[in-house]
Design a protein around this motif. Structure first.
Motif, mmCIF file in Angstrom:
data_model
loop_
_atom_site.group_PDB
_atom_site.id
_atom_site.type_symbol
_atom_site.label_atom_id
_atom_site.label_comp_id
_atom_site.label_asym_id
_atom_site.label_seq_id
_atom_site.Cartn_x
_atom_site.Cartn_y
_atom_site.Cartn_z
ATOM 1 N N GLU A 100 52.115 52.225 46.608
ATOM 2 C CA GLU A 100 52.374 52.867 47.897
ATOM 3 C C GLU A 100 51.452 52.361 49.005
ATOM 4 O OE1 GLU A 100 54.979 54.866 48.386
ATOM 5 O OE2 GLU A 100 55.454 54.348 46.315
ATOM 6 N N LEU A 101 50.420 51.606 48.646
ATOM 7 C CA LEU A 101 49.465 51.111 49.630
ATOM 8 C C LEU A 101 49.763 49.663 49.992
ATOM 9 C CD1 LEU A 101 46.111 52.513 48.167
ATOM 10 C CD2 LEU A 101 47.569 53.536 49.922
ATOM 11 N N THR A 102 49.256 49.240 51.132
ATOM 12 C CA THR A 102 49.387 47.842 51.531
ATOM 13 C C THR A 102 48.373 46.993 50.759
ATOM 14 O OG1 THR A 102 47.758 47.995 53.310
ATOM 15 C CG2 THR A 102 50.054 48.543 53.852
ATOM 16 N N VAL A 103 48.517 45.683 50.901
ATOM 17 C CA VAL A 103 47.568 44.755 50.274
ATOM 18 C C VAL A 103 46.154 45.067 50.759
ATOM 19 C CG1 VAL A 103 46.866 42.326 50.188
ATOM 20 C CG2 VAL A 103 49.278 42.940 49.919
ATOM 21 N N PHE A 104 45.991 45.219 52.081
ATOM 22 C CA PHE A 104 44.671 45.525 52.655
ATOM 23 C C PHE A 104 44.139 46.846 52.118
ATOM 24 C CE2 PHE A 104 41.732 47.319 55.684
ATOM 25 C CZ PHE A 104 40.966 46.243 56.091
ATOM 26 N N GLU A 105 44.978 47.876 52.085
ATOM 27 C CA GLU A 105 44.531 49.209 51.646
ATOM 28 C C GLU A 105 44.118 49.214 50.181
ATOM 29 O OE1 GLU A 105 47.231 51.932 54.713
ATOM 30 O OE2 GLU A 105 48.043 51.310 52.768
ATOM 31 N N ASN A 106 44.822 48.460 49.328
ATOM 32 C CA ASN A 106 44.426 48.380 47.917
ATOM 33 C C ASN A 106 43.000 47.865 47.798
ATOM 34 O OD1 ASN A 106 46.350 48.745 45.375
ATOM 35 N ND2 ASN A 106 47.660 48.268 47.139
ATOM 36 N N LEU A 107 42.679 46.818 48.548
ATOM 37 C CA LEU A 107 41.330 46.262 48.504
ATOM 38 C C LEU A 107 40.318 47.201 49.156
ATOM 39 C CD1 LEU A 107 42.135 42.544 49.380
ATOM 40 C CD2 LEU A 107 41.261 43.382 47.191
ATOM 41 N N HIS A 108 40.694 47.819 50.273
ATOM 42 C CA HIS A 108 39.761 48.682 51.011
ATOM 43 C C HIS A 108 39.339 49.888 50.172
ATOM 44 C CE1 HIS A 108 37.865 50.566 54.470
ATOM 45 N NE2 HIS A 108 38.474 51.693 54.134
ATOM 46 N N TYR A 109 40.304 50.561 49.535
ATOM 47 C CA TYR A 109 39.957 51.743 48.744
ATOM 48 C C TYR A 109 39.188 51.368 47.475
ATOM 49 C CZ TYR A 109 42.720 54.611 51.884
ATOM 50 O OH TYR A 109 43.193 55.252 53.011
ATOM 51 N N ALA A 110 39.503 50.213 46.909
ATOM 52 C CA ALA A 110 38.719 49.737 45.758
ATOM 53 C C ALA A 110 37.278 49.477 46.179
ATOM 54 C CB ALA A 110 39.346 48.466 45.182
ATOM 55 N N ALA A 111 37.086 48.922 47.381
ATOM 56 C CA ALA A 111 35.737 48.663 47.898
ATOM 57 C C ALA A 111 34.986 49.972 48.147
ATOM 58 C CB ALA A 111 35.818 47.845 49.186
ATOM 59 N N LYS A 112 35.687 50.991 48.673
ATOM 60 C CA LYS A 112 35.045 52.289 48.933
ATOM 61 C C LYS A 112 34.546 52.924 47.637
ATOM 62 C CE LYS A 112 36.457 55.287 52.016
ATOM 63 N NZ LYS A 112 35.503 55.221 53.121
ATOM 64 N N LEU A 113 35.318 52.758 46.564
ATOM 65 C CA LEU A 113 34.907 53.312 45.273
ATOM 66 C C LEU A 113 33.714 52.558 44.687
ATOM 67 C CD1 LEU A 113 38.413 53.973 43.652
ATOM 68 C CD2 LEU A 113 36.769 55.700 44.408
ATOM 69 N N SER A 114 33.648 51.262 44.947
ATOM 70 C CA SER A 114 32.571 50.446 44.386
ATOM 71 C C SER A 114 31.286 50.543 45.198
ATOM 72 C CB SER A 114 33.008 48.979 44.304
ATOM 73 O OG SER A 114 34.104 48.815 43.438
ATOM 74 N N LYS A 158 49.143 38.879 41.417
ATOM 75 C CA LYS A 158 48.077 38.458 40.510
ATOM 76 C C LYS A 158 46.804 38.143 41.284
ATOM 77 C CE LYS A 158 48.511 38.069 36.667
ATOM 78 N NZ LYS A 158 48.200 38.991 35.543
ATOM 79 N N ARG A 159 46.948 37.450 42.422
ATOM 80 C CA ARG A 159 45.762 37.147 43.235
ATOM 81 C C ARG A 159 45.123 38.426 43.764
ATOM 82 N NH1 ARG A 159 47.744 33.387 47.683
ATOM 83 N NH2 ARG A 159 49.816 33.534 46.779
ATOM 84 N N LEU A 160 45.947 39.414 44.128
ATOM 85 C CA LEU A 160 45.407 40.688 44.603
ATOM 86 C C LEU A 160 44.647 41.405 43.484
ATOM 87 C CD1 LEU A 160 45.075 42.814 46.772
ATOM 88 C CD2 LEU A 160 47.388 43.652 46.244
ATOM 89 N N ASN A 161 45.162 41.349 42.263
ATOM 90 C CA ASN A 161 44.451 41.928 41.122
ATOM 91 C C ASN A 161 43.089 41.270 40.920
ATOM 92 O OD1 ASN A 161 45.742 44.024 39.193
ATOM 93 N ND2 ASN A 161 47.459 42.799 39.892
ATOM 94 N N ILE A 162 43.063 39.945 41.063
ATOM 95 C CA ILE A 162 41.789 39.233 40.955
ATOM 96 C C ILE A 162 40.856 39.677 42.079
ATOM 97 C CG2 ILE A 162 40.711 36.944 41.077
ATOM 98 C CD1 ILE A 162 43.307 35.828 39.814
ATOM 99 N N GLY A 163 41.431 39.886 43.276
ATOM 100 C CA GLY A 163 40.632 40.311 44.416
ATOM 101 C C GLY A 163 39.956 41.651 44.211
ATOM 102 N N LEU A 164 40.608 42.573 43.495
ATOM 103 C CA LEU A 164 39.997 43.879 43.227
ATOM 104 C C LEU A 164 38.673 43.726 42.491
ATOM 105 C CD1 LEU A 164 43.129 45.967 42.115
ATOM 106 C CD2 LEU A 164 42.047 45.898 44.364
ATOM 107 N N GLU A 165 38.573 42.693 41.656
ATOM 108 C CA GLU A 165 37.329 42.439 40.931
ATOM 109 C C GLU A 165 36.357 41.597 41.752
ATOM 110 O OE1 GLU A 165 36.418 43.813 37.968
ATOM 111 O OE2 GLU A 165 38.225 44.975 38.381
ATOM 112 N N LEU A 166 36.878 40.681 42.555
ATOM 113 C CA LEU A 166 35.994 39.806 43.341
ATOM 114 C C LEU A 166 35.205 40.583 44.389
ATOM 115 C CD1 LEU A 166 38.095 36.580 43.969
ATOM 116 C CD2 LEU A 166 36.533 37.123 42.111
ATOM 117 N N LEU A 167 35.700 41.748 44.800
ATOM 118 C CA LEU A 167 34.962 42.578 45.752
ATOM 119 C C LEU A 167 33.544 42.843 45.277
ATOM 120 C CD1 LEU A 167 37.736 45.216 46.529
ATOM 121 C CD2 LEU A 167 36.736 43.675 48.222
ATOM 122 N N ARG A 168 33.397 42.998 43.979
ATOM 123 C CA ARG A 168 32.082 43.343 43.404
ATOM 124 C C ARG A 168 31.239 42.112 43.082
ATOM 125 N NH1 ARG A 168 31.765 45.238 38.837
ATOM 126 N NH2 ARG A 168 33.790 44.745 37.952
#
Length: 223
Positions: A100-114, A158-168
């Motif tokens: 339900e979230l955009t590409v940007f929002e998926n990364l942003h909320y993952a970053a907020k949690l980390s 797949k690249r977005l999934n990798i990005g969720l981890e690259l944030l950290r």
């Protein structure tokens, strides 16, 4: 002449005689040992059902071996050290994206949690950097949606999934079948991204694959 040198933390990764039996079976993982330093590439290759994903789960701390130890800088990964776990990133075969979230929002909320202690402005800059590195800037405002009702392509997911981890910015990144179910062009794009992380940023990479093209690239990179 004064020469300033940048010091980096040396990372060692050791799997010491790992053994694991599948439930209700005598088959499993027997006597696997690995010893590498940070920045290396480790390829786990084999046919479907051979235990590759199980081994990866043991190596990244998700599963506990029945015998043997996983050591990072000499410390047992299963001893519950949260600082040690923060060094690791894991990209599973199935994605964890919020449809339900955009590409940007998926990364942003993952970053907020980390990074709960960082401002939204800092997090936005971090997300923009990751989007640029992933080549996803042009689709940042698109909703992820489901794999069956595609808004973004399989390679972009797949690249977005990798990005969720690259944030950290993990020191060691584990990836389970990162090119699985992708066509050749998207698979090559994802592989290029992972290998550039390994070569240019010094991220240790542990890849599981039965994709012959990716397996050949791993073999060449490790030789």
């Amino acid at each position: 002449q004064f020469v300033q040198t940048e010091t980096t933390t040396r990372i060692t990764f050791v799997a010491d005689n790992i053994q694991y039996k599948f439930r209700g079976s005598d088959s499993g993982i027997k006597g696997v040992s690995i010893a590498e330093e940070g920045g290396k590439l480790i390829g786990i290759m084999g046919s479907s059902g051979s235990g590759k994903s199980t081994l990866l789960s043991i190596l990244n701390g998700s599963e506990r071996p029945q015998k043997g130890r996983i050591l990072i800088n000499g410390q047992d990964l299963h001893a519950g050290n949260s600082e040690m776990l923060s060094l690791l990133g894991y990209v599973p075969h199935d994605d964890f994206l919020n449809e339900e979230l955009t590409v940007f929002e998926n990364l942003h909320y993952a970053a907020k949690l980390s990074f709960r202690d960082r401002s939204d402005e800092d997090l936005n800059e971090l997300v923009k950097k990751v989007l640029k590195n992933l080549g996803l800037v042009e689709i940042k405002n698109l909703k992820v949606a489901s794999p069956m009702n595609k808004t973004i392509s399989g390679g972009q997911r797949k690249r977005l999934n990798i990005g969720l981890e690259l944030l950290r910015e993990p020191t060691i990144l584990f990836a389970d079948e990162p090119t699985g179910s992708l066509d050749y062009a998207n698979g090559e794009h994802v592989a290029d991204l992972l290998f550039s992380l390994n070569k240019e940023q010094g991220t240790a990479l542990v890849l599981v694959t039965h994709d012959q093209a990716l397996a050949r690239r791993c073999s060449r990179a490790m030789s």
